[in-house]
Design a protein around this motif. Structure first.
Motif, short mmCIF file in Angstrom:
data_model
loop_
_atom_site.label_atom_id
_atom_site.label_comp_id
_atom_site.label_asym_id
_atom_site.label_seq_id
_atom_site.Cartn_x
_atom_site.Cartn_y
_atom_site.Cartn_z
N PRO A 102 0.83 -1.21 0.00
CA PRO A 102 0.00 0.00 0.00
C PRO A 102 0.86 1.26 0.00
O PRO A 102 1.95 1.29 0.57
CB PRO A 102 -0.80 -0.12 1.30
N LEU A 103 0.37 2.29 -0.65
CA LEU A 103 1.04 3.58 -0.64
C LEU A 103 0.94 4.20 0.74
O LEU A 103 0.03 3.90 1.51
CB LEU A 103 0.38 4.51 -1.67
N ASP A 104 1.91 5.08 1.06
CA ASP A 104 1.89 5.74 2.37
C ASP A 104 2.58 7.08 2.29
O ASP A 104 2.91 7.57 1.20
CB ASP A 104 2.51 4.85 3.45
N ARG A 105 2.81 7.69 3.45
CA ARG A 105 3.40 9.02 3.56
C ARG A 105 4.78 9.09 2.91
O ARG A 105 5.21 10.16 2.44
CB ARG A 105 3.46 9.38 5.05
N TYR A 106 5.51 7.98 2.84
CA TYR A 106 6.84 7.97 2.26
C TYR A 106 6.85 7.34 0.88
O TYR A 106 7.83 6.73 0.47
CB TYR A 106 7.83 7.30 3.22
N SER A 107 5.74 7.51 0.18
CA SER A 107 5.63 7.04 -1.20
C SER A 107 5.40 8.24 -2.12
O SER A 107 4.74 9.20 -1.74
CB SER A 107 4.46 6.06 -1.36
N ALA A 108 5.95 8.15 -3.33
CA ALA A 108 5.68 9.12 -4.38
C ALA A 108 5.02 8.37 -5.53
O ALA A 108 5.36 7.21 -5.80
CB ALA A 108 6.98 9.77 -4.86
N LEU A 109 4.07 9.03 -6.19
CA LEU A 109 3.41 8.41 -7.33
C LEU A 109 3.43 9.35 -8.52
O LEU A 109 3.11 10.54 -8.38
CB LEU A 109 1.96 8.03 -7.00
N ALA A 110 3.83 8.82 -9.66
CA ALA A 110 3.83 9.59 -10.90
C ALA A 110 2.97 8.84 -11.92
O ALA A 110 3.26 7.69 -12.26
CB ALA A 110 5.25 9.76 -11.43
N GLY A 170 -2.16 9.82 1.23
CA GLY A 170 -1.34 10.94 1.70
C GLY A 170 0.10 10.86 1.25
O GLY A 170 1.01 11.27 1.98
N CYS A 171 0.34 10.36 0.04
CA CYS A 171 1.71 10.30 -0.50
C CYS A 171 2.35 11.68 -0.46
O CYS A 171 1.68 12.69 -0.69
CB CYS A 171 1.68 9.80 -1.94
N PHE A 172 3.65 11.73 -0.21
CA PHE A 172 4.31 13.04 -0.11
C PHE A 172 4.42 13.71 -1.47
O PHE A 172 4.60 14.93 -1.56
CB PHE A 172 5.69 12.91 0.54
N TYR A 173 4.28 12.92 -2.54
CA TYR A 173 4.32 13.49 -3.89
C TYR A 173 3.32 12.76 -4.76
O TYR A 173 3.28 11.52 -4.78
CB TYR A 173 5.73 13.36 -4.50
N VAL A 174 2.53 13.53 -5.50
CA VAL A 174 1.60 12.97 -6.48
C VAL A 174 1.70 13.84 -7.72
O VAL A 174 1.46 15.05 -7.66
CB VAL A 174 0.14 12.96 -5.97
N GLY A 175 2.07 13.24 -8.84
CA GLY A 175 2.22 14.00 -10.07
C GLY A 175 1.54 13.29 -11.23
O GLY A 175 1.41 12.06 -11.22
N ALA A 176 1.10 14.05 -12.22
CA ALA A 176 0.42 13.47 -13.36
C ALA A 176 0.81 14.19 -14.64
O ALA A 176 0.83 15.42 -14.69
CB ALA A 176 -1.10 13.52 -13.17
N LEU A 177 1.10 13.41 -15.67
CA LEU A 177 1.47 13.96 -16.97
C LEU A 177 0.24 14.46 -17.70
O LEU A 177 -0.85 13.90 -17.55
CB LEU A 177 2.16 12.86 -17.79
N GLY A 178 0.41 15.52 -18.48
CA GLY A 178 -0.72 16.00 -19.27
C GLY A 178 -0.75 17.52 -19.35
O GLY A 178 -0.17 18.22 -18.51
N SER A 179 -1.45 18.01 -20.34
CA SER A 179 -1.60 19.45 -20.53
C SER A 179 -2.56 20.03 -19.49
O SER A 179 -3.21 19.30 -18.74
CB SER A 179 -2.14 19.73 -21.92
N ARG A 180 -2.68 21.35 -19.48
CA ARG A 180 -3.61 21.99 -18.56
C ARG A 180 -5.06 21.57 -18.88
O ARG A 180 -5.87 21.41 -17.99
CB ARG A 180 -3.46 23.51 -18.63
N LYS A 181 -5.34 21.40 -20.17
CA LYS A 181 -6.67 20.96 -20.56
C LYS A 181 -6.93 19.54 -20.06
O LYS A 181 -8.02 19.23 -19.54
CB LYS A 181 -6.81 21.01 -22.09
N THR A 182 -5.93 18.68 -20.20
CA THR A 182 -6.05 17.31 -19.70
C THR A 182 -6.26 17.31 -18.20
O THR A 182 -7.08 16.55 -17.67
CB THR A 182 -4.78 16.50 -20.06
N HIS A 183 -5.52 18.17 -17.51
CA HIS A 183 -5.64 18.20 -16.05
C HIS A 183 -6.99 18.76 -15.62
O HIS A 183 -7.55 18.32 -14.60
CB HIS A 183 -4.51 19.02 -15.44
N ALA A 184 -7.53 19.73 -16.35
CA ALA A 184 -8.84 20.27 -16.01
C ALA A 184 -9.90 19.17 -16.06
O ALA A 184 -10.78 19.08 -15.19
CB ALA A 184 -9.20 21.41 -16.95
N ALA A 185 -9.81 18.32 -17.07
CA ALA A 185 -10.74 17.20 -17.17
C ALA A 185 -10.52 16.22 -16.02
O ALA A 185 -11.47 15.65 -15.46
CB ALA A 185 -10.57 16.49 -18.51
#
Length: 233
Positions: free
Chosen positions: A135-143, A163-178
């Protein structure tokens, strides 16, 4: 070390929680400060600095010399998407001592030949996380790097919930808005969704997969060390 302190330290380690053992050099007196207790501790500022760096060392406080033994769980990086960026990221992550796992249900991409020596899980993220992958936790990052909501969204939901310390997602601003609209509909708050780094990575002007991988890893390190993120020009 007292046996009770050792037991408490081992319990924090087993639960993947950080802790700092404070030892007074003059008389050998020791006490354990758990991560959740640092803010309220008299040495809070000093302890927080050492926790962010992950390094033990000597400090001076109130005329006494103390040794801080910092125990931080190994940092895990879960990448969703066995894509070119992930391939470039793999050797860099190893060099940064990040425990890397790549998840992608698309077996044409998730192959040992493309990711030699890397923990590879050819399953859907919602099935893999907590089962094939711890399982993910406070000391996990997810991309999340696939651009496919069916693959990325379940992983993002798990990361925000954990509550991962880092969460990131690839994509344009339009993709992220969706993406924001979908996560809002799924019941996540604006504060939770606002934790997603999108566009992913530090603003380096990255173009190639290797440059994007570098930007993402740099942002992960900055989040781990609690460094402020530069503003995008």
């Amino acid at each position: 070390m007292r046996t009770d302190l050792l037991a408490e330290l081992n319990a924090e380690r087993a639960a993947r929680r950080a802790a700092i053992l404070v030892t007074d050099i003059a008389d050998g007196a020791q006490r354990l400060v758990r991560e959740a207790e640092i803010a309220a501790d008299p040495l809070g500022t000093v302890l927080a600095k050492h926790l962010a760096s992950g390094k033990s060392g000597l400090v001076e406080a109130d005329g006494r010399t103390l040794f801080l033994t910092v125990q931080v769980p190994p940092v895990r990086l879960v990448v969703v998407g066995a894509v070119h960026i992930s391939q470039a990221m793999a050797p860099m992550a190893v060099g940064l001592d990040l425990a890397l796992t790549v998840i992608d249900p698309r077996t044409a991409f998730a192959t040992p030949e493309r990711f030699p020596g890397i923990e590879l899980v050819a399953e859907w993220p919602d099935a893999a996380l907590g089962q094939s992958v711890p399982p993910l936790d406070r000391y996990s990052a997810l991309a999340a790097l696939t651009h496919d909501p069916k693959i990325d969204d379940p992983a993002l939901k798990a990361a925000l919930t954990a509550g991962c310390f880092y969460v990131g997602a690839l994509g344009s601003r339009k993709t992220h808005a969706a993406r924001v609209a979908r996560l809002t509909e799924a019941g996540f708050s604006p504060e939770q969704i606002g934790r997603i780094r999108a566009p992913i990575g530090l603003p380096l002007g990255a173009v190639s997969p290797a440059e994007i991988a570098l930007a993402v890893l740099a942002e992960i390190v900055a989040a781990l060390r609690r460094a402020p993120r530069p503003e995008v020009a």
